[in-house]
Scaffold this motif. Structure first.
Motif, PDB file in Angstrom:
ATOM      1  N   SER A  22       0.972  -1.320  -0.026  1.00  0.00           N
ATOM      2  CA  SER A  22      -0.068  -0.031   0.076  1.00  0.00           C
ATOM      3  C   SER A  22       0.957   1.356   0.033  1.00  0.00           C
ATOM      4  O   SER A  22       1.583   1.417   0.903  1.00  0.00           O
ATOM      5  CB  SER A  22      -1.003   0.059   1.235  1.00  0.00           C
ATOM      6  OG  SER A  22      -1.887  -1.021   1.374  1.00  0.00           O
ATOM      7  N   VAL A  34      -2.852   3.785  -3.175  1.00  0.00           N
ATOM      8  CA  VAL A  34      -2.887   2.749  -4.133  1.00  0.00           C
ATOM      9  C   VAL A  34      -2.399   1.666  -3.818  1.00  0.00           C
ATOM     10  O   VAL A  34      -1.406   1.519  -3.003  1.00  0.00           O
ATOM     11  CB  VAL A  34      -2.014   3.267  -5.771  1.00  0.00           C
ATOM     12  CG1 VAL A  34      -2.027   1.809  -6.662  1.00  0.00           C
ATOM     13  CG2 VAL A  34      -3.078   4.354  -6.188  1.00  0.00           C
ATOM     14  N   TYR A  54      -7.928   1.011  -5.444  1.00  0.00           N
ATOM     15  CA  TYR A  54      -7.899   2.256  -4.632  1.00  0.00           C
ATOM     16  C   TYR A  54      -9.039   2.483  -4.099  1.00  0.00           C
ATOM     17  O   TYR A  54     -10.080   2.448  -4.809  1.00  0.00           O
ATOM     18  CB  TYR A  54      -7.524   3.412  -5.606  1.00  0.00           C
ATOM     19  CG  TYR A  54      -7.506   4.718  -4.851  1.00  0.00           C
ATOM     20  CD1 TYR A  54      -6.464   5.004  -4.295  1.00  0.00           C
ATOM     21  CD2 TYR A  54      -8.618   5.831  -5.089  1.00  0.00           C
ATOM     22  CE1 TYR A  54      -6.501   6.552  -3.600  1.00  0.00           C
ATOM     23  CE2 TYR A  54      -8.719   6.910  -4.418  1.00  0.00           C
ATOM     24  CZ  TYR A  54      -7.626   7.179  -3.716  1.00  0.00           C
ATOM     25  OH  TYR A  54      -7.608   8.462  -2.974  1.00  0.00           O
TER      26      TYR A  54
END
Length: 202
Positions: free
Chosen positions: A65, A75, A88
């Motif tokens: 992450s 993202v 996302y």
């Protein structure tokens, strides 16, 4: 004759000194990357720097992450069974171009760590308070450096000009994840699987 003896003695001393300087002390360290864990990572490549949280759930099950740069913040990339998906806030999409290089280099790290998962101890060279483990992959050589208690500190892949620095390493004793939710996969994937199961049951 005295000059010759003096020169020979000096040569022996110099050779002995250089030999001692080149000696390396073998060392081994507990492999704490063979289970589930999470760690903060800072990936430096060329002139770019990317930060995030790297998590290993089990063999062929990873995620990262991103927290920096702003263009990638939030993202998540999930690496499962040699497939990579991006999301996302639960929405899936293609891996962005800005994350392609990071995806490639992280895949190399994951393959190396998974390949060593059966080893409870790793052999390397002791340097100060660290154990340095070196190896080869198809793309070239790599270096994984650990503290004496088995916590990874850096990963270097010169062929990509990559250095990964690890921080806040945390062991996770829970079993390797098997469901979409527990592996950190987007919720939409789990809903698809549930729908398929219901359809087959009808």
């Amino acid at each position: 004759m005295k000059r010759i003896l003096t020169t020979l003695c000096l040569g022996v001393v110099l050779l002995s000194a250089s030999g001692c300087a080149g000696m390396q002390t073998a060392g081994n360290v507990q492999n704490r990357m063979n289970g589930a864990f999470s760690t903060e990572v800072t990936m430096t490549m060329a002139e770019s720097e990317t930060k995030g949280i790297l998590t290993r759930y089990g063999m062929d099950a990873w995620s990262v992450s991103f927290t920096e740069p702003p263009a990638l913040s939030g993202v998540q990339l999930d690496f499962t069974d040699n497939e990579v998906t991006a999301s996302y806030k639960g929405l899936e999409f293609s891996v962005p171009q800005s994350a392609q290089a990071v995806k490639t280099t992280l895949s190399e790290l994951m393959e190396i760590v998974d390949g060593m998962a059966a080893d409870t101890e790793l052999n390397g060279v002791q340097k100060d308070d660290s154990i340095v483990c070196e190896g080869e992959i198809d793309e070239g050589s790599y270096t994984l450096t650990y503290s004496k208690d088995g916590i990874p500190t850096t990963f270097s892949l010169p062929c990509y000009g990559l250095t990964i620095t690890f921080a806040d390493f945390r062991d996770n004793a829970e079993p390797a994840a098997t469901t979409a939710e527990s592996t950190g996969m987007p919720a939409s994937t789990e809903r698809v699987e549930s729908t398929e199961t219901t359809a087959s049951g009808e």
